[in-house]
Every structure is written in C-alpha cells, then in structure tokens.
Design a protein around this motif. Structure first.
Motif, short mmCIF file in Angstrom:
data_model
loop_
_atom_site.label_atom_id
_atom_site.label_comp_id
_atom_site.label_asym_id
_atom_site.label_seq_id
_atom_site.Cartn_x
_atom_site.Cartn_y
_atom_site.Cartn_z
N ILE A 187 0.84 -1.19 0.00
CA ILE A 187 0.00 0.00 0.00
C ILE A 187 0.88 1.24 0.00
O ILE A 187 2.04 1.20 0.40
CB ILE A 187 -0.96 0.02 1.21
N THR A 188 0.33 2.33 -0.44
CA THR A 188 1.06 3.59 -0.52
C THR A 188 1.00 4.32 0.82
O THR A 188 0.25 3.93 1.73
CB THR A 188 0.47 4.49 -1.61
N HIS A 189 1.77 5.38 0.92
CA HIS A 189 1.75 6.22 2.12
C HIS A 189 0.35 6.82 2.32
O HIS A 189 -0.13 6.92 3.45
CB HIS A 189 2.80 7.33 2.00
N GLU A 190 -0.29 7.21 1.23
CA GLU A 190 -1.65 7.76 1.32
C GLU A 190 -2.62 6.73 1.89
O GLU A 190 -3.49 7.05 2.68
CB GLU A 190 -2.13 8.25 -0.05
N ALA A 191 -2.49 5.48 1.47
CA ALA A 191 -3.36 4.42 1.99
C ALA A 191 -3.13 4.23 3.48
O ALA A 191 -4.08 4.11 4.25
CB ALA A 191 -3.10 3.13 1.25
N ARG A 192 -1.86 4.20 3.88
CA ARG A 192 -1.54 4.02 5.30
C ARG A 192 -2.11 5.17 6.13
O ARG A 192 -2.67 4.97 7.20
CB ARG A 192 -0.04 3.92 5.49
N LYS A 193 -1.98 6.40 5.61
CA LYS A 193 -2.49 7.57 6.32
C LYS A 193 -4.02 7.50 6.46
O LYS A 193 -4.57 7.87 7.49
CB LYS A 193 -2.08 8.83 5.56
N TYR A 194 -4.70 6.99 5.45
CA TYR A 194 -6.16 6.87 5.48
C TYR A 194 -6.60 5.74 6.41
O TYR A 194 -7.56 5.87 7.16
CB TYR A 194 -6.68 6.62 4.06
N LEU A 195 -5.91 4.61 6.36
CA LEU A 195 -6.34 3.42 7.09
C LEU A 195 -5.93 3.39 8.56
O LEU A 195 -6.60 2.76 9.37
CB LEU A 195 -5.79 2.16 6.40
N LEU A 196 -4.84 4.04 8.92
CA LEU A 196 -4.32 3.94 10.28
C LEU A 196 -5.34 4.30 11.36
O LEU A 196 -5.49 3.55 12.33
CB LEU A 196 -3.05 4.78 10.43
N PRO A 197 -6.09 5.39 11.25
CA PRO A 197 -7.08 5.67 12.29
C PRO A 197 -8.18 4.61 12.37
O PRO A 197 -8.79 4.42 13.42
CB PRO A 197 -7.68 7.02 11.89
N LEU A 198 -8.43 3.92 11.28
CA LEU A 198 -9.49 2.91 11.27
C LEU A 198 -9.06 1.61 11.93
O LEU A 198 -9.90 0.85 12.43
CB LEU A 198 -9.92 2.62 9.82
N ILE A 199 -7.76 1.32 11.93
CA ILE A 199 -7.28 0.05 12.45
C ILE A 199 -6.42 0.20 13.70
O ILE A 199 -5.94 -0.79 14.25
CB ILE A 199 -6.49 -0.73 11.38
N ALA A 200 -6.23 1.41 14.18
CA ALA A 200 -5.35 1.64 15.34
C ALA A 200 -5.96 1.06 16.61
O ALA A 200 -7.16 1.16 16.85
CB ALA A 200 -5.11 3.13 15.52
N GLY A 201 -5.12 0.44 17.41
CA GLY A 201 -5.53 -0.09 18.70
C GLY A 201 -6.18 -1.46 18.59
O GLY A 201 -6.66 -1.86 17.55
N GLU A 202 -6.13 -2.18 19.69
CA GLU A 202 -6.77 -3.49 19.76
C GLU A 202 -7.54 -3.56 21.06
O GLU A 202 -7.18 -2.94 22.05
CB GLU A 202 -5.73 -4.60 19.73
N ASP A 203 -8.59 -4.34 21.06
CA ASP A 203 -9.40 -4.52 22.25
C ASP A 203 -9.11 -5.90 22.82
O ASP A 203 -9.69 -6.90 22.39
CB ASP A 203 -10.88 -4.37 21.91
N TYR A 204 -8.17 -5.97 23.75
CA TYR A 204 -7.78 -7.24 24.34
C TYR A 204 -8.82 -7.69 25.36
O TYR A 204 -9.42 -6.87 26.05
CB TYR A 204 -6.42 -7.12 25.03
N PRO A 205 -9.01 -9.00 25.52
CA PRO A 205 -9.94 -9.48 26.55
C PRO A 205 -9.34 -9.28 27.93
O PRO A 205 -8.12 -9.20 28.08
CB PRO A 205 -10.07 -10.98 26.23
N PRO A 206 -10.17 -9.21 28.95
CA PRO A 206 -9.62 -9.11 30.30
C PRO A 206 -8.91 -10.41 30.68
O PRO A 206 -9.28 -11.49 30.22
CB PRO A 206 -10.86 -8.89 31.17
N TYR A 207 -7.87 -10.30 31.50
CA TYR A 207 -7.09 -11.47 31.91
C TYR A 207 -7.36 -11.79 33.37
O TYR A 207 -7.60 -10.91 34.19
CB TYR A 207 -5.60 -11.22 31.71
N GLU A 208 -7.34 -13.08 33.67
CA GLU A 208 -7.53 -13.56 35.03
C GLU A 208 -6.51 -14.66 35.28
O GLU A 208 -6.53 -15.69 34.58
CB GLU A 208 -8.96 -14.09 35.17
N ASN A 209 -5.61 -14.45 36.20
CA ASN A 209 -4.53 -15.40 36.50
C ASN A 209 -3.69 -15.71 35.27
O ASN A 209 -3.29 -16.85 35.02
CB ASN A 209 -5.08 -16.70 37.09
N GLY A 210 -3.45 -14.71 34.44
CA GLY A 210 -2.59 -14.88 33.27
C GLY A 210 -3.27 -15.46 32.05
O GLY A 210 -2.65 -15.63 31.01
#
Length: 61
Positions: free
Chosen positions: A16-39
């Motif tokens: 992908i081009t720099h323009e594509a990365r600039k457009y897509l980054l806010p849409l894919i930034a961050g992850e929603d991890y599940p809560p952990y219990e005892n590892g």
C-alpha cells in the motif's frame, strides 16, 4: 473508497502507498484485548438455553 483504490495500491501491486496508510491507520489503530484472570484470557460463558420450537416443520417442494 473504490475510486481511490488504484492510488492506495503500490506500483508493484503487493503493498500500500503512504496515502493508503495515512487513510487506514485511524481505522485500524488499537486493539481490544480481553480481560485477563490469573494470566489467562477471561471470556464470558454463554448460557445456551434451549427454547421450544415455534415454527412448523417444512420441506422443500
């Protein structure tokens, strides 16, 4: 987006081009991890209750 697709694909067709990365980054930034219990990830348990059928049996003609 469909009109911009050729500008988002690199010239070799494998990236992908720099323009594509600039457009897509806010849409894919961050992850929603599940809560952990005892590892270990703690996922909710489903109740999976059976219900009575309300529809009549049917068959394909």
């Amino acid at each position: 987006m469909a009109n911009n697709a050729p500008f988002f694909i690199s010239k070799d067709g494998f990236g992908i081009t720099h323009e594509a990365r600039k457009y897509l980054l806010p849409l894919i930034a961050g992850e929603d991890y599940p809560p952990y219990e005892n590892g270990l990830p703690h996922y909710p348990k489903l109740q999976n209750k059976l219900i009575t059928k309300r529809c009549k049996q049917w068959a394909l003609p």
